[in-house]
Design a protein around this motif. Structure first.
Motif, mmCIF file in Angstrom:
data_model
loop_
_atom_site.group_PDB
_atom_site.id
_atom_site.type_symbol
_atom_site.label_atom_id
_atom_site.label_comp_id
_atom_site.label_asym_id
_atom_site.label_seq_id
_atom_site.Cartn_x
_atom_site.Cartn_y
_atom_site.Cartn_z
ATOM 1 N N ASP A 132 9.667 -33.086 103.307
ATOM 2 C CA ASP A 132 9.959 -33.734 104.584
ATOM 3 C C ASP A 132 11.195 -34.633 104.485
ATOM 4 O OD1 ASP A 132 7.731 -32.412 105.401
ATOM 5 O OD2 ASP A 132 6.417 -34.180 105.452
ATOM 6 N N GLY A 133 11.323 -35.337 103.360
ATOM 7 C CA GLY A 133 12.466 -36.228 103.171
ATOM 8 C C GLY A 133 13.773 -35.446 103.094
ATOM 9 N N LEU A 134 13.770 -34.343 102.348
ATOM 10 C CA LEU A 134 14.975 -33.519 102.238
ATOM 11 C C LEU A 134 15.326 -32.918 103.596
ATOM 12 C CD1 LEU A 134 14.464 -31.641 98.835
ATOM 13 C CD2 LEU A 134 16.267 -33.288 99.393
ATOM 14 N N SER A 135 14.310 -32.502 104.349
ATOM 15 C CA SER A 135 14.571 -31.900 105.659
ATOM 16 C C SER A 135 15.185 -32.917 106.619
ATOM 17 C CB SER A 135 13.274 -31.349 106.261
ATOM 18 O OG SER A 135 12.693 -30.427 105.364
ATOM 19 N N ARG A 136 14.818 -34.186 106.449
ATOM 20 C CA ARG A 136 15.397 -35.223 107.322
ATOM 21 C C ARG A 136 16.850 -35.506 106.956
ATOM 22 N NH1 ARG A 136 10.338 -37.598 107.400
ATOM 23 N NH2 ARG A 136 10.774 -38.766 105.498
ATOM 24 N N VAL A 137 17.161 -35.619 105.661
ATOM 25 C CA VAL A 137 18.554 -35.944 105.309
ATOM 26 C C VAL A 137 19.453 -34.712 105.358
ATOM 27 C CG1 VAL A 137 17.964 -37.978 103.923
ATOM 28 C CG2 VAL A 137 18.199 -35.776 102.788
ATOM 29 N N ASP A 138 18.862 -33.521 105.315
ATOM 30 C CA ASP A 138 19.653 -32.290 105.306
ATOM 31 C C ASP A 138 18.962 -31.227 106.172
ATOM 32 O OD1 ASP A 138 21.392 -30.219 104.630
ATOM 33 O OD2 ASP A 138 20.329 -29.771 102.760
ATOM 34 N N PRO A 139 18.922 -31.446 107.490
ATOM 35 C CA PRO A 139 18.151 -30.565 108.382
ATOM 36 C C PRO A 139 18.640 -29.113 108.356
ATOM 37 C CG PRO A 139 19.386 -32.229 109.639
ATOM 38 C CD PRO A 139 19.522 -32.590 108.202
ATOM 39 N N GLU A 140 19.891 -28.931 107.986
ATOM 40 C CA GLU A 140 20.457 -27.580 107.953
ATOM 41 C C GLU A 140 19.668 -26.643 107.033
ATOM 42 O OE1 GLU A 140 24.716 -25.727 106.718
ATOM 43 O OE2 GLU A 140 24.640 -27.912 107.092
ATOM 44 N N HIS A 141 19.142 -27.198 105.928
ATOM 45 C CA HIS A 141 18.423 -26.357 104.966
ATOM 46 C C HIS A 141 16.908 -26.559 104.996
ATOM 47 C CE1 HIS A 141 22.581 -26.638 103.191
ATOM 48 N NE2 HIS A 141 22.422 -25.349 103.429
ATOM 49 N N ALA A 142 16.453 -27.075 106.127
ATOM 50 C CA ALA A 142 15.017 -27.398 106.217
ATOM 51 C C ALA A 142 14.128 -26.184 105.959
ATOM 52 C CB ALA A 142 14.707 -28.001 107.590
ATOM 53 N N SER A 143 14.544 -25.011 106.414
ATOM 54 C CA SER A 143 13.663 -23.849 106.228
ATOM 55 C C SER A 143 13.583 -23.462 104.757
ATOM 56 C CB SER A 143 14.096 -22.676 107.103
ATOM 57 O OG SER A 143 15.310 -22.148 106.626
ATOM 58 N N ALA A 144 14.694 -23.640 104.033
ATOM 59 C CA ALA A 144 14.660 -23.377 102.589
ATOM 60 C C ALA A 144 13.700 -24.349 101.896
ATOM 61 C CB ALA A 144 16.056 -23.500 101.985
ATOM 62 N N TYR A 145 13.764 -25.628 102.297
ATOM 63 C CA TYR A 145 12.870 -26.621 101.688
ATOM 64 C C TYR A 145 11.413 -26.283 101.983
ATOM 65 C CZ TYR A 145 17.275 -29.151 101.267
ATOM 66 O OH TYR A 145 18.574 -29.497 100.977
ATOM 67 N N ARG A 146 11.180 -25.800 103.216
ATOM 68 C CA ARG A 146 9.808 -25.456 103.598
ATOM 69 C C ARG A 146 9.289 -24.288 102.744
ATOM 70 N NH1 ARG A 146 10.692 -25.142 108.993
ATOM 71 N NH2 ARG A 146 10.985 -22.892 108.777
ATOM 72 N N ASP A 147 10.119 -23.258 102.588
ATOM 73 C CA ASP A 147 9.705 -22.089 101.798
ATOM 74 C C ASP A 147 9.509 -22.449 100.328
ATOM 75 O OD1 ASP A 147 9.931 -20.719 104.135
ATOM 76 O OD2 ASP A 147 11.784 -19.653 103.597
ATOM 77 N N ASN A 148 10.482 -23.197 99.788
ATOM 78 C CA ASN A 148 10.368 -23.595 98.378
ATOM 79 C C ASN A 148 9.107 -24.431 98.143
ATOM 80 O OD1 ASN A 148 12.822 -22.402 97.918
ATOM 81 N ND2 ASN A 148 13.978 -24.319 97.807
ATOM 82 N N ALA A 149 8.858 -25.367 99.068
ATOM 83 C CA ALA A 149 7.681 -26.234 98.902
ATOM 84 C C ALA A 149 6.409 -25.392 98.968
ATOM 85 C CB ALA A 149 7.660 -27.321 99.977
ATOM 86 N N ALA A 150 6.385 -24.433 99.889
ATOM 87 C CA ALA A 150 5.181 -23.601 100.020
ATOM 88 C C ALA A 150 4.929 -22.825 98.737
ATOM 89 C CB ALA A 150 5.323 -22.650 101.210
ATOM 90 N N SER A 151 5.987 -22.259 98.137
ATOM 91 C CA SER A 151 5.702 -21.496 96.924
ATOM 92 C C SER A 151 5.401 -22.414 95.745
ATOM 93 C CB SER A 151 6.799 -20.470 96.606
ATOM 94 O OG SER A 151 8.015 -21.116 96.463
ATOM 95 N N PHE A 152 6.008 -23.607 95.740
ATOM 96 C CA PHE A 152 5.683 -24.542 94.664
ATOM 97 C C PHE A 152 4.239 -25.041 94.789
ATOM 98 C CE2 PHE A 152 6.252 -28.861 92.571
ATOM 99 C CZ PHE A 152 6.207 -28.346 91.286
ATOM 100 N N LEU A 153 3.775 -25.242 96.023
ATOM 101 C CA LEU A 153 2.375 -25.654 96.205
ATOM 102 C C LEU A 153 1.420 -24.575 95.691
ATOM 103 C CD1 LEU A 153 2.598 -27.407 99.707
ATOM 104 C CD2 LEU A 153 2.078 -28.514 97.513
ATOM 105 N N GLU A 154 1.817 -23.320 95.867
ATOM 106 C CA GLU A 154 0.985 -22.236 95.300
ATOM 107 C C GLU A 154 0.968 -22.302 93.782
ATOM 108 O OE1 GLU A 154 1.903 -18.261 96.709
ATOM 109 O OE2 GLU A 154 1.885 -19.020 98.779
ATOM 110 N N GLU A 155 2.143 -22.569 93.194
ATOM 111 C CA GLU A 155 2.198 -22.713 91.731
ATOM 112 C C GLU A 155 1.300 -23.851 91.265
ATOM 113 O OE1 GLU A 155 6.050 -23.053 89.738
ATOM 114 O OE2 GLU A 155 6.906 -21.846 91.364
ATOM 115 N N LEU A 156 1.294 -24.938 92.026
ATOM 116 C CA LEU A 156 0.447 -26.078 91.651
ATOM 117 C C LEU A 156 -1.030 -25.711 91.725
ATOM 118 C CD1 LEU A 156 2.114 -29.228 93.297
ATOM 119 C CD2 LEU A 156 2.136 -28.536 90.897
ATOM 120 N N ALA A 157 -1.388 -24.912 92.724
ATOM 121 C CA ALA A 157 -2.794 -24.500 92.852
ATOM 122 C C ALA A 157 -3.199 -23.638 91.651
ATOM 123 C CB ALA A 157 -2.997 -23.754 94.163
#
Ligand SMILES: [Zn+2]
Length: 282
Positions: A132-157
């Protein structure tokens, strides 16, 4: 962006991918409890667009950092603030309500134990906050941050499931720690930190305190003392020696190193420590 410790940099790299450059303020080998910023680091903070800290009093200068660098408006994510207070362990308290130690002092790091990143379930809160913080300071790449976070959350699980499975087969659950680093990990996976060598990192135990730990180890049939790579293991070795060979010292690394082949990313760092614990507690 700048972060205080390597594990947070690992999380930020996983979420930020190619769009972020992460500067780590506490270098490998140093302890966040005592590291002071260099003047070059102060300068580089003048250019950072986002600062990510563990908070909860982990580093002594985190309160003054903004006035020091003169940037009150620098966007900040404090990991400790992202985690519900009910999930935090009061500082100076062994988890599982086990009050065998005699730590009369006030909490070593503030009100809560700051070592939250060593619980992969609590790390999920940090991942979401970084996304969320990266998406706020760099909204242009918000979708990349969302996808990366989603796959990293899967790795954490996946990581969590693996740690839960492997710790479940440990034949011993008790350990003595150098300091409270593994409190959250122990709570999550049903291990027992029965005592700590240094209540406050840097405050060496007296001969009497070492004797108490040896006694504690004997009473609780503890076989492992977890030292840490960032600190001298002299006191841990003293406990092991005085135990007459019953107790062994194992070196864990709660912080990792971005350039290390095994401990370079968050999941690697956790598995590295898990393997040592597995050896120590089997
Ligand atoms: Zn610590």
């Amino acid at each position: 962006m700048a972060v205080d410790i390597v594990p947070l940099a690992q999380i930020c790299r996983s979420v930020g991918g190619e769009w972020v450059e992460v500067e780590v303020l506490v270098p490998p080998g140093a302890s966040p409890h005592s590291y002071e910023l260099s003047s070059d680091q102060m300068k580089s903070l003048e250019r950072a667009d986002l600062l990510v800290l563990v908070g909860l009093g982990l580093i002594p200068w985190e309160e003054e950092i903004f006035t020091k660098i003169g940037r009150e408006g620098l966007p900040l994510i404090e990991a400790g603030q992202q985690i519900p207070a009910g999930e935090l362990i009061p500082a100076g308290e062994e988890h599982a309500g086990d009050k065998t130690g005699e730590h009369g002092e006030e909490g070593s790091h503030g009100d809560y134990d700051p070592h939250v990143w060593l619980d992969p379930i609590l790390a999920e809160y940090i991942v979401e906050a970084v996304r969320d913080g990266l998406s706020r300071v760099d909204p242009e790449h918000a979708s990349a941050y969302r996808d990366n976070a989603a796959s990293f959350l899967e790795e954490l699980a996946t990581l969590h499931a693996e740690i839960a499975r492997r710790t479940a087969s440990f034949s011993r659950r008790e350990f003595i720690a150098f300091h409270s680093s593994w409190n959250y990990f122990a709570r999550r996976y049903g291990l027992l930190q029965v005592g700590v060598i240094e209540e406050r990192p840097g405050k060496e135990p007296s001969a009497g305190e070492i004797a108490e730990l040896v006694e504690l180890a004997r009473e609780r049939k503890v076989r492992a003392v977890f030292a840490e790579e960032q600190f001298s293991s002299r006191a841990a070795e003293a406990v092991a020696e005085e135990s007459g060979g019953e107790v062994r010292v194992w070196k864990l690394d709660p912080l990792g190193d971005l350039g290390h082949p095994e401990k370079g990313d968050y999941c690697g760092l956790m598995r590295y420590n898990l393997s040592i614990m597995e050896e120590a507690l089997r």
